[in-house]
Design a protein around this motif. Sequence first.
Motif: not given
Length: 311
Positions: A295-305, A307-311
């Motif tokens: 599973a992907h580490n969602k913490a890596l995308h906290h800064a990207l909230a 943006l397209p295709h970012v969950s």
Amino acid sequence: MSISQKNTHINEDLSPEMSLARNGKSFNWAKHFLGDEMGRDAAKLYSFCRLLDDMADGDIPNGNTRLVAIRGGLKNHQPTADRTMTEFYPFMQEKNIDRDVVLALIDGLLQDQNVVAHENEDELLRYSYRVAGTVGLMMCKVLNCHNPAALAHAIDLGIAMQLTNIARDVLEDAMMGRRYLPASWVDNITADEILAAMRSADTARIELVAAGIDRLLALAEIYYESGRLGLAYLPVRAHISIAVALQVYRQIGVQLKNRGTPWQNGRQHTNILTKFICTSQAMQSLLSRPAKRQAHNKALHHALAGLPHVS
């Protein structure tokens, strides 16, 4: 932003394959593992992104005006008559490339037209998503990878490569008045001060910038690892090619770090022997291809909230 090595002699008439061979040596090396059809498609995507990058950097006459027009046309679902867009748009439709992803890429490139002096890590990551994470998303379509779970890893690999670009090009970017290293990492040093430190051999400031680059490379490693986990979603030939691109590109940062981060001496390059070693390492990644995807580490995308295709 730099897709790869910049060439000041821009020729819009180059074929996608020639553009890749001339301007993207690391990616061109990796392309050979894709096969003819997928390799051509990857070159088309690279050539398009490269032309947009060159427009943003002022390497093409009226580039900024053209880039704004291309963005406006896409936004209004009416692609402009600009040759770059008219040549790419049928391919974009064929591969079902998301319009919002292309818009995000252009927004990132237009961002470079303003003062570039990121304040913090989140700002850096959002920029890196726009100019490189988006390319990862588009590449998924080109490589026939349609599992939605792969997208997060593709974003992360793009971000990792962009962070490597920034680490490699600190001096060149400063010459363009740009400082991508977050202010909070480097005591808010300006691009002009980076240049002055290099010219005067100001040891304290040279070390300050080097420490920022080391921190950047450490952050890149986290995103490279997530990108590496995404290889399991790719068809085998695409797995090999992207693994090669990952290893070769990451090696730039490895060399920079191993040599004491001498950013003031200009950019690092990988020679042919190094590329062969990286290719061998990439091949070994097939042996460790997991049967069960992580599973992907969602913490890596906290800064990207947002943006397209970012969950």
